[in-house]
Design an enzyme around this catalytic site. Sequence first.
Site, PDB file in Angstrom:
ATOM      1  N   ASP A 225      13.147  -0.180   9.981  1.00  0.00           N
ATOM      2  CA  ASP A 225      13.967  -1.342   9.709  1.00  0.00           C
ATOM      3  C   ASP A 225      13.295  -2.556  10.381  1.00  0.00           C
ATOM      4  O   ASP A 225      12.378  -2.390  11.197  1.00  0.00           O
ATOM      5  CB  ASP A 225      15.352  -1.063  10.308  1.00  0.00           C
ATOM      6  CG  ASP A 225      16.322  -2.200  10.168  1.00  0.00           C
ATOM      7  OD1 ASP A 225      16.283  -2.885   9.131  1.00  0.00           O
ATOM      8  OD2 ASP A 225      17.137  -2.406  11.092  1.00  0.00           O
ATOM      9  N   PHE A 226      13.729  -3.754  10.061  1.00  0.00           N
ATOM     10  CA  PHE A 226      13.120  -4.957  10.646  1.00  0.00           C
ATOM     11  C   PHE A 226      14.019  -5.549  11.748  1.00  0.00           C
ATOM     12  O   PHE A 226      13.754  -5.370  12.933  1.00  0.00           O
ATOM     13  CB  PHE A 226      12.849  -5.983   9.529  1.00  0.00           C
ATOM     14  CG  PHE A 226      12.179  -7.233  10.012  1.00  0.00           C
ATOM     15  CD1 PHE A 226      10.832  -7.244  10.305  1.00  0.00           C
ATOM     16  CD2 PHE A 226      12.899  -8.411  10.166  1.00  0.00           C
ATOM     17  CE1 PHE A 226      10.194  -8.402  10.776  1.00  0.00           C
ATOM     18  CE2 PHE A 226      12.279  -9.574  10.620  1.00  0.00           C
ATOM     19  CZ  PHE A 226      10.933  -9.565  10.920  1.00  0.00           C
TER      20      PHE A 226
ATOM     21  N   ASP B 272      18.391   0.428  13.292  1.00  0.00           N
ATOM     22  CA  ASP B 272      19.561   0.169  14.150  1.00  0.00           C
ATOM     23  C   ASP B 272      20.830  -0.102  13.357  1.00  0.00           C
ATOM     24  O   ASP B 272      21.908  -0.192  13.931  1.00  0.00           O
ATOM     25  CB  ASP B 272      19.299  -1.039  15.059  1.00  0.00           C
ATOM     26  CG  ASP B 272      19.377  -2.348  14.291  1.00  0.00           C
ATOM     27  OD1 ASP B 272      18.733  -2.435  13.224  1.00  0.00           O
ATOM     28  OD2 ASP B 272      20.094  -3.258  14.730  1.00  0.00           O
TER      29      ASP B 272
HETATM   30 MG   LIG Z   1      18.509  -3.741  11.588  1.00  0.00          MG
END
Ligand SMILES: [Mg+2]
Length: 276
Positions: A29-30, A215
């Site tokens: 994810d970023f 996250d």
């Molecule tokens: Mg994220």
Amino acid sequence: MATVSDARHVMTLADTCLARGESLLLMTDFDGTLTPIVDDPSEAWLSDVMRGHLRSLARSPRSRVSIVSGRGLDDLRRRVRIPGVTYVGCHGLEVAGPDFTFSHPEAEGQVEVLREVARALLERAPLLDGMRVEPKRLAVAVHYRHLSAASRRQLEDELARAILQDGVRLKIFHGTKVVEVLPAAGWNKGTCALWILERTRRELGAAVRALYLGDDWTDEHAFEALAGQAITVRVGNDQRASKADYRVETIEEVQGLLATLAARVGESGLASVGIL
Ligand SMILES: [Mg+2]
């Protein structure tokens, strides 16, 4: 109760696979995983150190990197700017690899409707203090960090009405201080991550070890879909339940993990082409 970080264990697991000669597919994810969460999402930028590790991993013949985000594809690419990376935007609906692109056909069928929803919301935005509309090609995000509870309910009612029109195949995602209108395509970060893993296995051969970091609650789709097929890692120091196998607490730990893996594929990559 303090959370326990599995950073060292994850590092050993992934590093052992590489030392055994397996290839690595890093999917990450970023926001909140590679960059700190900031108040204004437009201010989330990759650090030079993190970019360096990702670049090493993307460059090595022994590893592949895929960045899987809810951001629009163009926005994500502009923030990362590393050749050889597979970019995944809009929670998996649009993908751009080094030599391929993919856009979910059912999502494409909703482009005009999404444009219309975005236009209507942009008209409303000045009337609701604290609301910001972010049109993407295959989604519309409505950020409401400072919106009152009453205005938020009104907005959610309006969105619900908008997606109930004839021929409209959209769904609503509730994130943290954001509501997203997305095509109802039966496709998410999880189905997309599996698809990328299959592609990478075909490209590199069967011995590919996948590592997925994220996250967001949308990353839970990937943790679930990849169960038993990848090392899955939830990033964060809260107590929220997760389907990920492991947890690391901070972005600094993610950076340390990527540094170790980048060093490993850098050495072995050079060795495999006879430079060392
Ligand atoms: Mg994220």
